[in-house]
Scaffold this motif. Structure first.
Motif, PDB file in Angstrom:
ATOM      1  N   ALA A 137      64.329 -36.796  17.886  1.00 17.38           N
ATOM      2  CA  ALA A 137      65.742 -36.981  18.211  1.00 17.38           C
ATOM      3  C   ALA A 137      66.637 -36.404  17.114  1.00 17.38           C
ATOM      4  N   MET A 138      66.249 -36.614  15.866  1.00 18.51           N
ATOM      5  CA  MET A 138      67.022 -36.054  14.755  1.00 18.51           C
ATOM      6  C   MET A 138      67.007 -34.535  14.777  1.00 18.51           C
ATOM      7  N   ILE A 139      65.835 -33.952  15.062  1.00 21.64           N
ATOM      8  CA  ILE A 139      65.724 -32.488  15.100  1.00 21.64           C
ATOM      9  C   ILE A 139      66.594 -31.916  16.215  1.00 21.64           C
ATOM     10  N   ILE A 140      66.606 -32.578  17.373  1.00 24.47           N
ATOM     11  CA  ILE A 140      67.435 -32.097  18.487  1.00 24.47           C
ATOM     12  C   ILE A 140      68.908 -32.126  18.092  1.00 24.47           C
ATOM     13  N   GLY A 141      69.352 -33.244  17.545  1.00 23.56           N
ATOM     14  CA  GLY A 141      70.756 -33.373  17.191  1.00 23.56           C
ATOM     15  C   GLY A 141      71.197 -32.396  16.119  1.00 23.56           C
ATOM     16  N   LEU A 142      70.414 -32.251  15.048  1.00 19.77           N
ATOM     17  CA  LEU A 142      70.798 -31.347  13.962  1.00 19.77           C
ATOM     18  C   LEU A 142      70.658 -29.884  14.364  1.00 19.77           C
ATOM     19  N   THR A 143      69.750 -29.579  15.299  1.00 15.78           N
ATOM     20  CA  THR A 143      69.660 -28.204  15.796  1.00 15.78           C
ATOM     21  C   THR A 143      70.929 -27.821  16.549  1.00 15.78           C
ATOM     22  N   VAL A 144      71.404 -28.717  17.396  1.00 15.79           N
ATOM     23  CA  VAL A 144      72.667 -28.461  18.101  1.00 15.79           C
ATOM     24  C   VAL A 144      73.810 -28.309  17.089  1.00 15.79           C
ATOM     25  N   SER A 145      73.819 -29.148  16.074  1.00 11.98           N
ATOM     26  CA  SER A 145      74.860 -29.057  15.047  1.00 11.98           C
ATOM     27  C   SER A 145      74.799 -27.730  14.312  1.00 11.98           C
ATOM     28  N   ALA A 146      73.585 -27.274  13.958  1.00 13.90           N
ATOM     29  CA  ALA A 146      73.446 -26.008  13.242  1.00 13.90           C
ATOM     30  C   ALA A 146      73.883 -24.827  14.103  1.00 13.90           C
ATOM     31  N   VAL A 147      73.496 -24.837  15.379  1.00 14.58           N
ATOM     32  CA  VAL A 147      73.894 -23.738  16.269  1.00 14.58           C
ATOM     33  C   VAL A 147      75.408 -23.693  16.409  1.00 14.58           C
ATOM     34  N   ARG A 148      76.033 -24.838  16.568  1.00 18.26           N
ATOM     35  CA  ARG A 148      77.488 -24.885  16.702  1.00 18.26           C
ATOM     36  C   ARG A 148      78.177 -24.343  15.463  1.00 18.26           C
ATOM     37  N   ARG A 149      77.672 -24.671  14.296  1.00 20.61           N
ATOM     38  CA  ARG A 149      78.304 -24.224  13.047  1.00 20.61           C
ATOM     39  C   ARG A 149      78.060 -22.735  12.802  1.00 20.61           C
ATOM     40  N   ILE A 150      76.888 -22.249  13.175  1.00 19.63           N
ATOM     41  CA  ILE A 150      76.625 -20.815  13.015  1.00 19.63           C
ATOM     42  C   ILE A 150      77.543 -20.009  13.922  1.00 19.63           C
ATOM     43  N   VAL A 151      77.699 -20.451  15.160  1.00 21.56           N
ATOM     44  CA  VAL A 151      78.602 -19.756  16.083  1.00 21.56           C
ATOM     45  C   VAL A 151      80.032 -19.788  15.550  1.00 21.56           C
ATOM     46  N   SER A 152      80.445 -20.916  14.984  1.00 16.92           N
ATOM     47  CA  SER A 152      81.797 -21.012  14.425  1.00 16.92           C
ATOM     48  C   SER A 152      81.982 -20.052  13.256  1.00 16.92           C
TER      49      SER A 152
END
Length: 212
Positions: free
Chosen positions: A179-194
């Motif tokens: 669950a932690m990996i899923i959440g932080l992966t989404v967070s990392a993708v969002r920040r990279i796109v930003s």
């Protein structure tokens, strides 16, 4: 006897005026653009944050209110709390509190939830605080803190309390970490796109500056 010739009176010397210093033509400097511009809060972006945060909280509340085994509740609680935090800080803390929603629902809360809620909730709070302290590069530290708490409790829980066997359960540790990996992966993708979008915006602004 002749009088001596009188010496000629000294002529006053004209004042010397210094030559004017050569003037240098200064080239107009281009205004320096800030390296990091704050994101513009447009109405569309604000509406997307509002809808995304509310939808995420609604989905999480559904899983915490309806019947379900503790692995499902744990997975959705951790993952959706981290994802909700990406829309705005207070969405993440509301999602964190929704972990206790099951105690108010008519459905009987799983027995293990009384152990999961404080244990995982403390680690999840640390993840949110670290995420708010920086950008993309703080995410590994948040992951290390969370994983350290979960794995550490799995090793020392029974030494602290012989009846505290849930943290040593492989399914519990696997569910909490996934669950932690899923959440932080989404967070990392969002920040990279930003970051990519900001870099493109700065490049476009620099190219348009000489023509202004």
């Amino acid at each position: 006897m002749t009088a001596p010739d009188s010496a000629p009176a000294p002529q006053p010397t004209p004042p010397v005026t210094p030559a004017p210093a050569p003037t240098r033509t200064r080239r107009a400097r281009r205004p320096r653009l800030p390296e990091f511009e704050p994101p513009r809060i447009t109405p569309g972006r604000a509406m997307a944050h509002l809808l995304g945060g509310l939808i995420t909280l609604a989905v999480l509340a559904y899983f915490q209110w309806t019947p379900g085994e503790w692995p499902v509740r744990l997975l959705t609680w951790v993952a959706l709390t981290i994802i909700a935090d990406e829309f705005d800080g207070w969405y993440g803390y509301v999602a964190l509190l929704l972990g206790g929603l099951g105690y108010f629902s008519p459905v009987t809360t799983p027995e293990q939830w009384a152990v999961i809620l404080p244990l995982v909730g403390g680690a999840l709070t640390g993840v949110l605080l670290i995420k708010h302290s920086g950008g993309l590069f703080v995410l590994p530290f948040a992951a290390a803190l969370y994983a350290g708490v979960i794995i550490g409790m799995g090793r020392f829980a029974t030494k602290l309390d012989g009846s505290l066997t849930l943290p040593t359960n492989e399914e519990f540790q696997r569910t909490a970490l996934v669950a932690m990996i899923i959440g932080l992966t989404v967070s990392a993708v969002r920040r990279i796109v930003s970051l990519i979008l900001r870099a493109r915006a700065r490049r476009t602004q620099r190219e348009a500056a000489p023509n202004a």
